[in-house]
Design an enzyme around this catalytic site. Sequence first.
Site, PDB file in Angstrom:
ATOM      1  CG  ASP A 135      -9.804  -0.122   4.823  1.00 14.07           C
ATOM      2  OD1 ASP A 135      -9.454  -0.423   3.769  1.00 14.07           O
ATOM      3  OD2 ASP A 135      -8.903  -0.436   6.234  1.00 14.07           O
TER       4      ASP A 135
ATOM      5  CD  GLN B  52      -3.456  -4.099   6.664  1.00 19.64           C
ATOM      6  OE1 GLN B  52      -3.355  -3.080   5.841  1.00 19.64           O
ATOM      7  NE2 GLN B  52      -3.897  -5.389   6.302  1.00 19.64           N
TER       8      GLN B  52
ATOM      9  CE  LYS C 147      -3.668  -2.273   2.309  1.00 18.99           C
ATOM     10  NZ  LYS C 147      -4.603  -2.661   3.535  1.00 18.99           N
TER      11      LYS C 147
END
Length: 300
Positions: A123, A100, A54
Amino acid sequence: MTAKLLDGKALAGRIEDSLRDEVATFSRMAGRVPRLVVVLVGEMAASASYVKSKASAAARVGIEAEVVRVPATADTEALVELVGALARDEQGPADGILVQLPLPGHVDTQRVLDAVPADRDVDGFHPENAGLLSQGRPRFVPCTAAGVQRMLIDAGVETAGKHAVIIGRSDIVGKPLALLLASRGTGGDATVTICHSRSENLAAICRQADILVAAVGKPGLVTADMVKPGAAVIDVGINRIADAAAKGGSRLVGDVDFAPVAEVAGAISPVPGGVGPLTVAMLLANTLLAAELRLGQGQR
Ligand code: NAD
């Protein structure tokens, strides 16, 4: 192999090319680059590798990505506090904040995720963003679901009026993808069935699918006899299996028994190189959107 290969890596590269221009435009207007902050808790190798990809993808398009590393012993309170501090921009402007997953077992994951403000939730997990998606006015769409829809659109796979079967009902992949494919418009208007661990007659339901998406986490779950000839098969699963012939003694596979299914399907996405790179590209797009929304509110 007779199926068309849906090359997610190549598509992600094209998406990055256009994002790079958009990021440059934003940066000229805002006087700063968009910034993504990723919270990485513990030392899980898979999580560390996702975060690394990422961050390097962000760098390729001109987005600054900062990884905040936290020891695995951190508790829920400490993580909620950390996310709060990031949201107050105490460590620099945080347009997008991403925690995460998975978090260590002793942490209340929902509480930590809920601490991410809805307008920085790149997200797309915040209830407000989930609600907006379910009402057909998406803002931040969960990246993997958005990536699958983008892959179908790019490959010219017709979704309108078609039967899409999604195996997996998670909040991260299955559910948001079902909403996207059933929504009105391009890449939508499908008739959607969600299957899960309690579904009966899974193979028979899958055989009805014009579009079959596997998002489970079980290697070899989808076999050739479960696939309608000509169907588009999208493999979201990521599984590491032992393979003495592979470098390091293991390799990544999806949920689909790739070679036999590729003889029946009309189109198929590989693992690796399929949905994974698109998930990252969609995260970059969400981060730019978060930065633009913030600029639109007059905030630098
Ligand atoms: P999850 O564990 O939250 O959900 C798995 C789903 O599979 C559940 O809804 C469960 O009901 C269903 N399921 C389990 N066994 C089943 C069976 N035998 N038959 C039918 N359904 C069954 O997982 P998730 O977070 O949605 O992830 C699913 C997979 O996708 C994992 O392999 C994960 O690593 C992968 N993933 C990939 C990406 C990517 O970028 N490519 C992103 C997210 C997740």
